[in-house]
Design an enzyme around this catalytic site. Structure first.
Site, PDB file in Angstrom:
ATOM      1  N   GLY A  58      -1.134  -4.234  13.855  1.00 32.76           N
ATOM      2  CA  GLY A  58      -0.132  -3.920  12.610  1.00 32.76           C
ATOM      3  C   GLY A  58       0.986  -2.932  13.316  1.00 32.76           C
ATOM      4  O   GLY A  58       0.710  -2.086  14.426  1.00 32.76           O
ATOM      5  N   GLU A 113       3.320   2.985  12.734  1.00 32.81           N
ATOM      6  CA  GLU A 113       4.068   3.827  12.048  1.00 32.81           C
ATOM      7  C   GLU A 113       3.909   3.607  10.378  1.00 32.81           C
ATOM      8  O   GLU A 113       3.731   4.339   9.541  1.00 32.81           O
ATOM      9  CB  GLU A 113       5.458   4.178  12.445  1.00 32.81           C
ATOM     10  CG  GLU A 113       5.664   4.997  13.496  1.00 32.81           C
ATOM     11  CD  GLU A 113       5.261   6.349  13.587  1.00 32.81           C
ATOM     12  OE1 GLU A 113       5.309   7.116  12.487  1.00 32.81           O
ATOM     13  OE2 GLU A 113       4.792   6.832  14.634  1.00 32.81           O
ATOM     14  N   SER A 124       0.816  -1.205  -0.132  1.00 33.31           N
ATOM     15  CA  SER A 124       0.025  -0.063  -0.042  1.00 33.31           C
ATOM     16  C   SER A 124       0.873   1.312   0.055  1.00 33.31           C
ATOM     17  O   SER A 124       1.931   1.216   0.491  1.00 33.31           O
ATOM     18  CB  SER A 124      -0.871   0.075   1.206  1.00 33.31           C
ATOM     19  OG  SER A 124      -0.240   0.194   2.346  1.00 33.31           O
ATOM     20  N   HIS A 144      -2.881   7.277  -4.108  1.00 33.28           N
ATOM     21  CA  HIS A 144      -2.821   6.217  -3.145  1.00 33.28           C
ATOM     22  C   HIS A 144      -2.979   4.866  -4.173  1.00 33.28           C
ATOM     23  O   HIS A 144      -3.898   4.756  -4.998  1.00 33.28           O
ATOM     24  CB  HIS A 144      -4.048   6.270  -2.174  1.00 33.28           C
ATOM     25  CG  HIS A 144      -4.291   4.923  -1.616  1.00 33.28           C
ATOM     26  ND1 HIS A 144      -5.580   4.276  -1.944  1.00 33.28           N
ATOM     27  CD2 HIS A 144      -3.713   4.261  -0.775  1.00 33.28           C
ATOM     28  CE1 HIS A 144      -5.766   2.911  -1.087  1.00 33.28           C
ATOM     29  NE2 HIS A 144      -4.654   2.985  -0.327  1.00 33.28           N
TER      30      HIS A 144
END
Lengths: 343, 343
Positions: free
Chosen positions: A302, A305, A139, A153
């Site tokens: 997850g 950062e 991603s 994105h």
């Protein structure tokens, strides 16, 4: 059938730590956690990692000054990832591309956030039931400095859960601050061409899906000007969906790069910069309140950062800002309220 | 028993609209929507409105330049409110104080978000069931410019729902960017004194509640340095809880004002300003992901600009920023991970 990948045993030995930035194709896979399609997992992981390397190289070339820094991280309960982040560039304020390969067991709540069909999938699960899963995705969000350069994105992912269930999801979408029809024709056109090669229904279906998904519901506005978005794809041969995902992923630079090259040195005023920062504020609202990937990441423990690297370096909220009627900013909002067909 | 309030009929006639800024005490109440404690609703609304006027006046005096602008808004399905916002002040970047008086029927999901006991309250409700409710509250966030001036938030509210249920909630809490023990002693000390006058257990209980509530769970950090927080208070005479809430509300300026006066002209570096903006980023994360008031507002079709006026004018996210060990910024994070007792 592990292809050219190295064993992941050593990589799994420690918890989150920084790695040096040597390019490597070390795999985070661990065979045997789940009955499933191991060759597909390995192939998809390799495709994602290679795309991460080539996309970041192309973005560095466009930027001309800053470089991506790589952090490698391990997920204590299974898997890990590699985050590449560029900060304070000449062209890009902040750009991140995050590979994550995670597996183990997932809570009901996480599974519900993982897919559009979540509510349906979890309806017969006990509140504290956990299911084995595997998820592998790349991603990225790129936030350029110039208000005439759109934010972009993308996210391409492959999932497996218990009982042989699997699906692909993904998409690439664009978030400008101003309307530029030529740019949108190029971006949407690039993806329409890819879609049409794989399925005549894809572009129409996946363009509409993006317009439906990237909505800031409390404002009744889209986040940006869409692109393609798909989820829960498992009704074709996995190899076909893989090939489609791979081509979408490998066309990110072709779809986005020329728009940045064209506008990176455009002149702008302080007011236009502030308008861009307010659009960044809307980006933050969408990502923290509605984005499935963000919520899934936060709920599966997850790496924070890596999940929140999608947030812009700076964002702005002015109380009750309403663009002047007839202004370019008002035209922009009109498109957010009434998504257009660009090609 | 409607006290000195004017009829609300005219106010309810239109949808959201701007009002002039004449101070008025016009009520948003509408008798008879719900069997309940009408005199308390009227008294609480009047107290909130008077506090909104006096607090904004005091903040204008501290700022010395900017003034609050007032918007009056109507909620099409029942009630309305008045928002007062100060922008681009000399001392304050952004400050808002929002009165809202809303009623009608509420969904299961909204009721769940309305109170800490939400899960328990809704467990026997059908998914599409709606309950009558009344809610009246004053909420505020003040974001000063100087990095040594803390952000402050307060919210005092009174709720009624079907079947005679009622409760008070509220609190005042502070979010500095640096540790200053004297400031925290003054702020917490002011509220401890008020608490102690009303119940010897209040300060200990409500200080711990704030430390528990204002947590950015995905970072395992508190948003700031707490204060007091309480919810679901209905085990005493309503008049007693009202008196406590009223005194807390009317002590906001005493608790917060002197800290701003003391630091508004402190010198600071660009690095310290950027640190403050990163703390503002954390503020946004808490408000959009966890804050009960924000979520309740979004789910009950509240006025978006009044709900999100709590967001700072500017916020910043740097990838994986870790303060240098031993620095004032590292000391700050340590307090966010290990809340302290200040008095």
């Amino acid at each position: 059938h592990r292809g050219g990948m190295q064993s992941s045993n050593s990589a799994l030995a420690s918890t989150i730590e920084k790695a040096d930035t040597d390019v490597d194709l070390e795999s985070f896979l661990n065979e045997g956690d789940l009955e499933g399609n191991f060759p597909m997992r390995a192939k998809f992981e390799k495709t994602l990692r290679e795309a991460q390397i080539s996309i970041t190289k192309a973005i560095e070339e466009i930027d001309g000054e800053a470089t991506f820094q790589e952090d490698s991280w391990q997920r204590p309960t299974g898997g890990g990832g590699k985050s590449r982040v560029l900060s304070e560039g000449k062209v890009f304020e902040k750009a991140g591309v995050n590979l994550s390969v995670v597996y183990g067991t997932m809570s009901r709540e996480a599974l519900r956030a993982a897919t559009e069909k979540g509510d349906e999938i979890v309806k017969d699960m006990a509140p504290d039931e956990k299911v084995p899963f595997f998820a592998c995705g790349l991603s990225s969000v790129m936030h350029p400095r110039n208000p005439f350069c759109p934010t972009m994105h993308f996210n391409y992912r492959y999932f497996e859960t218990d009982g042989g269930a699997w699906w692909f999801g993904g998409g690439t979408d664009i978030t400008p601050s101003y309307v530029n029809e030529d740019d949108m024709k190029h971006f949407h056109g690039t993806y329409k061409e890819i879609c049409d090669k794989h399925d005549p229904n894809y572009y129409k279906e996946f363009k509409a899906w993006a317009d439906r998904y990237f909505v800031i519901q409390h404002r009744n506005e889209t986040r940006g000007f869409g692109g393609i978005f798909f989820d829960d794809q498992n009704e074709k041969d996995p190899e076909d969906i893989f090939a489609f995902s791979e081509e979408c992923l490998n066309s990110v630079v072709k779809a986005y790069g020329p728009i940045i090259e064209k506008h990176k040195d455009d002149e702008f005023t302080q007011k236009q910069k502030e308008w861009q920062l307010m659009r960044r504020g809307r980006y933050v609202e969408f990502n923290l309140v509605y984005d499935r990937g963000t919520i899934f990441g936060l709920k599966t423990g997850g790496r924070i950062e890596s999940i929140l690297m999608s947030l812009p370096e700076t964002a702005r909220w002015e109380y009750d800002h309403v663009p002047e009627p007839g202004s370019p900013e008002a035209e922009f909002i009109d498109v957010c309220k009434n998504p257009r067909d660009w090609v």
